[in-house]
Design an enzyme around this catalytic site. Structure first.
Site, PDB file in Angstrom:
ATOM      1  N   ARG A  54       0.840  -1.224   0.000  1.00 14.36           N
ATOM      2  CA  ARG A  54       0.000   0.000   0.000  1.00 14.36           C
ATOM      3  C   ARG A  54       0.869   1.267   0.000  1.00 14.36           C
ATOM      4  O   ARG A  54       0.538   2.267   0.656  1.00 14.36           O
ATOM      5  CB  ARG A  54      -0.931   0.057   1.214  1.00 14.36           C
ATOM      6  CG  ARG A  54      -1.863  -1.084   1.359  1.00 14.36           C
ATOM      7  CD  ARG A  54      -2.955  -1.119   0.295  1.00 14.36           C
ATOM      8  NE  ARG A  54      -3.746  -2.289   0.513  1.00 14.36           N
ATOM      9  CZ  ARG A  54      -3.448  -3.491   0.015  1.00 14.36           C
ATOM     10  NH1 ARG A  54      -2.396  -3.643  -0.785  1.00 14.36           N
ATOM     11  NH2 ARG A  54      -4.206  -4.529   0.264  1.00 14.36           N
TER      12      ARG A  54
ATOM     13  N   GLU B  85      -4.404   3.058   7.239  1.00 10.36           N
ATOM     14  CA  GLU B  85      -4.220   3.041   5.788  1.00 10.36           C
ATOM     15  C   GLU B  85      -4.890   4.298   5.216  1.00 10.36           C
ATOM     16  O   GLU B  85      -4.464   4.864   4.213  1.00 10.36           O
ATOM     17  CB  GLU B  85      -4.886   1.773   5.225  1.00 10.36           C
ATOM     18  CG  GLU B  85      -4.746   1.628   3.722  1.00 10.36           C
ATOM     19  CD  GLU B  85      -5.347   0.318   3.194  1.00 10.36           C
ATOM     20  OE1 GLU B  85      -5.300  -0.702   3.901  1.00 10.36           O
ATOM     21  OE2 GLU B  85      -5.857   0.339   2.061  1.00 10.36           O
TER      22      GLU B  85
ATOM     23  N   SER C  70     -10.624  -0.948   4.616  1.00 15.99           N
ATOM     24  CA  SER C  70      -9.745  -1.246   5.759  1.00 15.99           C
ATOM     25  C   SER C  70      -9.201   0.058   6.334  1.00 15.99           C
ATOM     26  O   SER C  70      -8.524   0.803   5.618  1.00 15.99           O
ATOM     27  CB  SER C  70      -8.555  -2.095   5.316  1.00 15.99           C
ATOM     28  OG  SER C  70      -9.027  -3.254   4.699  1.00 15.99           O
TER      29      SER C  70
END
Ligand code: FAD
Length: 337
Positions: A164, A332, A236
């Protein structure tokens, strides 16, 4: 070019937070983007480029300029017997790109079906799901430098992809706006269905095709994750932490059922959702902020939550996980304001 003043971002963030931006500017070409960036007023203002707002948490109104691309188009720029090279405008909806590729029987991104957001952001975020990441198919990323106004074509290596993460996500004094991405897709795709319950979902399928994989991914995602149109969320909220094997072995003695995935030499990835669930947050609500009952990694806006309230719940989760397991979990989602 579209310019709006005191503009609501409610439809531009998937938490559906009712925040406003001082200015909203949307451009349809690199030339228009260049004109916005070179403007003296722009250079004095705080600015943020957004895509679909599916990974953002606005804490306050934004006192600056929100930029948004309208550069679209999906074009085949090269074709061989084995692969195609697809150039995609940053503003294309990511899942439309996947649907297009699957319909042509070009493989490589089918496991990334139904991930919200736009193609440009997908390359910034290095989106991933079901054992695939966009970096696996990225050939180049075209950008416009916000400070030098130069166009640049990044190779995959120059994008510095990680979990990510990418060069474009990191805080440095070299801000790039993604204008186009180029993907190398296979005409002889190798399906990857080992991850999660994809294999199970496809067990009764008579013919394993890209479309069958896409349908299975969509069906599993719809069962597991809330639809942002119905329940505001950003997927998420935290990244899965990666810890040293030695620390994991210690934890396993205390928590024998702790799940794990290999994450490179000497490292183990632990699902953040499991850690949060063990701390008792799953399905609980705190005012207008909920922890989704089917997946503890997802924070939801139950109605009229504000960004700072979501951030407070996230902080109490982070602290509880740290105190219980000694593991730091990192959002995130990008906080704005
Ligand atoms: C229900 C749900 C499920 C999700 N599932 C997944 C998943 O399975 N896997 C996964 O990886 N993610 C997932 N996400 C997170 C999210 O969809 C991805 O991070 C997505 O790539 C964000 O795209 P966006 O267009 O909404 O970007 P935004 O949220 O608007 O922006 C994300 C970041 O990209 C930057 N950015 C946006 N456009 C540009 C551009 N053109 N140039 C430079 N920078 C830019 C922004 O400044 C910001 O830093 C999920 C989110 C939701 C709501």
């Amino acid at each position: 070019m579209r310019i709006e003043e005191n503009y609501s971002l409610e439809k531009h963030n998937t938490f559906h937070l009712p925040v406003k931006t001082r200015w909203f500017m949307e451009y349809a070409s690199e030339e228009e983007l260049g004109r916005i960036l070179r403007d003296e007023y722009f250079q004095e203002c705080l600015s943020l480029h957004i895509g679909g707002g599916s990974n953002l948490l606005f804490i306050n109104d934004f006192n600056g300029i929100i930029l948004h691309s309208q550069i679209k188009g999906i074009t085949v720029v090269e074709e061989t017997a084995d692969s195609v090279l697809l150039r995609v405008g940053a503003a294309e909806k990511w899942d439309d790109v996947v649907a297009y590729a699957v319909a042509q029987n070009w493989g490589g991104i089918e496991n990334l079906s139904l991930i919200p957001g736009e193609a440009g952001a997908a390359a910034v975020q290095n989106i991933g799901a079901y054992g695939a990441e966009i970096k696996d198919v990225i050939e180049t990323v075209e950008t416009y430098n916000q400070l030098s106004f130069e166009k640049r074509v990044f190779t995959k290596e120059e994008c510095q992809y990680g979990y990510r993460n990418s060069y474009f996500k990191n805080e440095h004094n070299d801000p790039h706006i993604v204008t186009y991405i180029t993907l190398r897709l296979s005409k002889h795709p190798q399906l990857s269905i080992q991850y999660g319950n994809l294999k199970e979902a496809l067990a009764s399928c008579s013919e394993l095709t890209l479309q069958a994989v896409r349908d299975a991914v969509i069906s599993i995602r719809r069962q597991k994750l809330p639809d942002p149109e119905e329940l505001g969320n950003a997927g998420s909220f935290f990244m899965n932490p990666v810890i040293p094997v030695a620390q994991f072995e210690q934890l396993k003695k205390q928590y024998p059922t702790i799940p794990s995935y290999p994450a490179g030499e000497g490292l183990i990835k632990v699902p953040a959702g499991w850690l949060i669930e063990q701390c008792g947050f799953k399905g609980k609500s705190h005012g207008q902020v909920g922890v989704y009952e089917k997946q503890a990694l997802v924070l939801v806006n139950l109605g009229d939550a504000r960004g700072h309230e979501i951030a407070l719940v996230a902080e109490s989760i982070r602290t509880a996980v740290k105190d219980t397991f000694g593991i730091e979990i990192i959002p995130e989602v990008k906080y704005v304001g």
